[in-house]
Scaffold this motif. Structure first.
Motif, PDB file in Angstrom:
ATOM      1  N   ASP A   1      49.812  32.762  31.626  1.00  0.00           N
ATOM      2  CA  ASP A   1      49.090  32.713  30.347  1.00  0.00           C
ATOM      3  C   ASP A   1      47.614  33.071  30.542  1.00  0.00           C
ATOM      4  OD1 ASP A   1      51.464  31.869  29.332  1.00  0.00           O
ATOM      5  OD2 ASP A   1      50.769  29.908  28.647  1.00  0.00           O
ATOM      6  N   TYR A   2      47.030  33.617  29.480  1.00  0.00           N
ATOM      7  CA  TYR A   2      45.618  33.991  29.502  1.00  0.00           C
ATOM      8  C   TYR A   2      45.043  33.809  28.104  1.00  0.00           C
ATOM      9  CZ  TYR A   2      41.677  37.285  29.117  1.00  0.00           C
ATOM     10  OH  TYR A   2      40.459  37.863  28.848  1.00  0.00           O
ATOM     11  N   TYR A   3      43.819  33.313  28.027  1.00  0.00           N
ATOM     12  CA  TYR A   3      43.130  33.208  26.744  1.00  0.00           C
ATOM     13  C   TYR A   3      41.664  33.565  26.970  1.00  0.00           C
ATOM     14  CZ  TYR A   3      41.491  28.773  28.670  1.00  0.00           C
ATOM     15  OH  TYR A   3      40.917  27.833  29.490  1.00  0.00           O
TER      16      TYR A   3
ATOM     17  N   PRO B   1      51.206  38.944  41.662  1.00  0.00           N
ATOM     18  CA  PRO B   1      51.296  40.152  40.837  1.00  0.00           C
ATOM     19  C   PRO B   1      50.842  39.911  39.396  1.00  0.00           C
ATOM     20  CG  PRO B   1      53.266  39.915  42.163  1.00  0.00           C
ATOM     21  CD  PRO B   1      52.495  38.640  42.320  1.00  0.00           C
ATOM     22  N   ALA B   2      51.263  38.766  38.819  1.00  0.00           N
ATOM     23  CA  ALA B   2      50.871  38.444  37.442  1.00  0.00           C
ATOM     24  C   ALA B   2      49.361  38.199  37.350  1.00  0.00           C
ATOM     25  CB  ALA B   2      51.640  37.222  36.946  1.00  0.00           C
ATOM     26  N   ALA B   3      48.798  37.479  38.332  1.00  0.00           N
ATOM     27  CA  ALA B   3      47.359  37.173  38.336  1.00  0.00           C
ATOM     28  C   ALA B   3      46.529  38.457  38.445  1.00  0.00           C
ATOM     29  CB  ALA B   3      47.027  36.223  39.478  1.00  0.00           C
ATOM     30  N   LEU B   4      46.974  39.382  39.306  1.00  0.00           N
ATOM     31  CA  LEU B   4      46.244  40.641  39.479  1.00  0.00           C
ATOM     32  C   LEU B   4      46.331  41.509  38.228  1.00  0.00           C
ATOM     33  CD1 LEU B   4      47.178  41.545  43.169  1.00  0.00           C
ATOM     34  CD2 LEU B   4      44.982  40.720  42.306  1.00  0.00           C
ATOM     35  N   LEU B   5      47.519  41.535  37.605  1.00  0.00           N
ATOM     36  CA  LEU B   5      47.670  42.307  36.373  1.00  0.00           C
ATOM     37  C   LEU B   5      46.788  41.730  35.273  1.00  0.00           C
ATOM     38  CD1 LEU B   5      49.014  44.509  34.693  1.00  0.00           C
ATOM     39  CD2 LEU B   5      50.936  42.961  34.295  1.00  0.00           C
TER      40      LEU B   5
ATOM     41  N   SER C   1      44.064  39.998  35.682  1.00  0.00           N
ATOM     42  CA  SER C   1      42.670  40.263  36.038  1.00  0.00           C
ATOM     43  C   SER C   1      42.266  41.668  35.616  1.00  0.00           C
ATOM     44  CB  SER C   1      42.487  40.095  37.550  1.00  0.00           C
ATOM     45  OG  SER C   1      41.172  40.433  37.926  1.00  0.00           O
ATOM     46  N   ASN C   2      43.146  42.618  35.882  1.00  0.00           N
ATOM     47  CA  ASN C   2      42.904  44.007  35.490  1.00  0.00           C
ATOM     48  C   ASN C   2      42.853  44.131  33.970  1.00  0.00           C
ATOM     49  OD1 ASN C   2      42.553  46.744  35.691  1.00  0.00           O
ATOM     50  ND2 ASN C   2      44.686  47.197  36.184  1.00  0.00           N
TER      51      ASN C   2
ATOM     52  N   ALA D   1      39.528  42.717  32.612  1.00  0.00           N
ATOM     53  CA  ALA D   1      38.418  43.634  32.883  1.00  0.00           C
ATOM     54  C   ALA D   1      38.432  44.798  31.897  1.00  0.00           C
ATOM     55  CB  ALA D   1      38.508  44.149  34.313  1.00  0.00           C
ATOM     56  N   ALA D   2      39.636  45.334  31.645  1.00  0.00           N
ATOM     57  CA  ALA D   2      39.756  46.444  30.691  1.00  0.00           C
ATOM     58  C   ALA D   2      39.391  45.993  29.283  1.00  0.00           C
ATOM     59  CB  ALA D   2      41.184  46.993  30.727  1.00  0.00           C
ATOM     60  N   LEU D   3      39.866  44.803  28.888  1.00  0.00           N
ATOM     61  CA  LEU D   3      39.586  44.280  27.552  1.00  0.00           C
ATOM     62  C   LEU D   3      38.083  44.093  27.332  1.00  0.00           C
ATOM     63  CD1 LEU D   3      40.369  42.969  24.838  1.00  0.00           C
ATOM     64  CD2 LEU D   3      40.689  40.810  26.088  1.00  0.00           C
TER      65      LEU D   3
END
Length: 403
Positions: free
Chosen positions: A202-204, A227-231, A233-234, A237-239
């Motif tokens: 999850d991310y908010y 893999p989920a944490a790195l995705l 994070s990427n 950064a893009a957002l």
């Protein structure tokens, strides 16, 4: 040749065999090398013509050595198909049609701490000579236990590596979340995040672009761990890069989708909700990309609605098949509850799901509350509901009250 000389030569060969095996173990040779040395030692130094070795591997035994076997033998045998009676020394193995161990005269089970690690089948080279089964079993035991220890050490190293990886992923994830959420007259925010494991999916986020503009989002990435944490994070950064240069939700979501698809080639996806509120215009715009619809509370009208307009999950397609930007105008005071599916997919002891309808009803019964009070009341209800049940996913609830 005297009997005493024959016995001496036999002992000499056995000692040579023992030396070769122990030297290979001390030199930390690979399993394949150890198997070759063991096979060569048995065939050259001992009175053995045919040899067949099975070793335990979780729920089955795998064929590791096979030499001089004419009949068909299985490559693997399920552990449940093998039964050895220690009292009688009788070994029973259930094998399929066409398989046979009949040509092999002897079998030697290898145990370590009451666990059967291997089974060695043998056939003598010279019928006139004896086969020292005790020595052969001891030699097999030395090799098998050494290989089991090697495998155990490898598993320990792998577990340590995974633990370290999870620790790094957990630290990466913590850095993604906002350190402090606003508590002002204009905006009060509260989040409750309950991870299912060390690293969740999850991310908010909440980004105040200016005095008059605020972005907020919630997301759930497929998969767990590094893999989920790195995705994620990427993705963050893009957002944040996109939000610095534009407030066009359609463009932002399309670019995010392209970034995820480019990184994962459609193998992973993210459900995502992105909202944008302009205080001056009193206007809320949003895109829901396959996420659980947040609940919007119109405090003046004392009513609620869910925000579902948007598109499909991000990362599944190179280009989004459709995209609708939702809009709500003339908003004065309102509350918005964003959550992930772990919240509504909580289960009680009878495997009954909490569900979206139950959550929506709770929101309707608790309008116009301070987010902190709302969270306190809601999670007490969820705790009572799910007592005796098992948490199966991350739970995230982000509540915003804008005045």
């Amino acid at each position: 040749m005297t009997v005493q000389l024959v016995k001496y030569q036999k002992k000499e060969l056995e000692l040579k065999a023992l030396l070769e095996i122990t030297q290979a173990i001390n030199e930390n040779k690979s399993a394949a090398v150890l198997f070759d040395i063991f096979k060569f030692t048995c065939l050259v130094h001992l009175n053995i013509k045919s040899i067949l070795l099975y070793m335990s591997n979780y729920d089955h035994f795998e064929k590791k050595i096979s030499h001089g076997i004419k009949s068909k033998v299985p490559d693997a045998i399920l552990s449940e198909k093998i039964n050895f009676d220690k009292a009688s020394g009788e070994l029973n193995i259930e094998v399929g049609e066409g398989f046979s161990f009949a040509e092999l005269e002897n079998y030697l089970p290898v145990f370590h701490k009451e666990k059967m690690l291997a089974i060695l089948f043998l056939k003598k080279k010279d019928e006139k000579e004896d086969l020292d089964l005790d020595f052969t079993q001891a030699l097999t035991n030395i090799m098998v236990v050494a290989l089991e220890n090697k495998r155990f050490a490898k598993r320990q190293l792998e577990q340590e590596r995974l633990n370290k990886e999870m620790e790094i992923a957990s630290n990466v994830q913590r850095m993604l979340f906002p350190a402090v959420l606003p508590q002002t007259d204009k905006l009060k925010a509260k989040v409750t995040y309950i991870p299912h494991s060390t690293v969740g999916g999850d991310y908010y986020d909440l980004i105040q672009k200016s005095e008059e503009e605020v972005f907020f989002c919630i997301a759930d990435v497929s998969g767990k761990g590094m893999p989920a944490a790195l995705l994620m994070s990427n993705f963050q950064a893009a957002l944040r890069t996109l939000l610095r240069s534009s407030s066009d939700l359609k463009m932002i979501v399309e670019q995010l989708n392209y970034t995820i698809f480019d990184n994962t080639k459609g193998e992973r996806f993210i459900t995502f909700f992105l909202g944008y509120y302009n205080y001056k215009k009193r206007e809320l715009t949003y895109v829901n990309a396959g996420h659980n619809p947040p609940v919007l509370c119109w405090e003046g009208e004392k009513r609620t609605e869910t925000l579902g307009a948007g598109t499909t999950v991000l990362g599944a397609f190179e280009e989004l098949p459709f995209l609708e930007v939702g809009k709500r105008n003339h908003l004065k005071g309102f509350t918005l509850h964003l959550y992930t599916d772990g919240l509504t997919e909580s289960f009680d002891k009878n495997e009954k799901e909490y569900g979206d309808d139950r959550f929506n009803q709770f929101v309707k019964s608790n309008l116009c509350l301070d987010p902190s009070v709302f969270h306190q009341l809601f999670f007490e209800e969820l705790r009572i509901f799910s007592t005796g049940g098992e948490q199966r996913d991350d739970i995230t609830l982000l509540s915003l009250r804008l005045q």
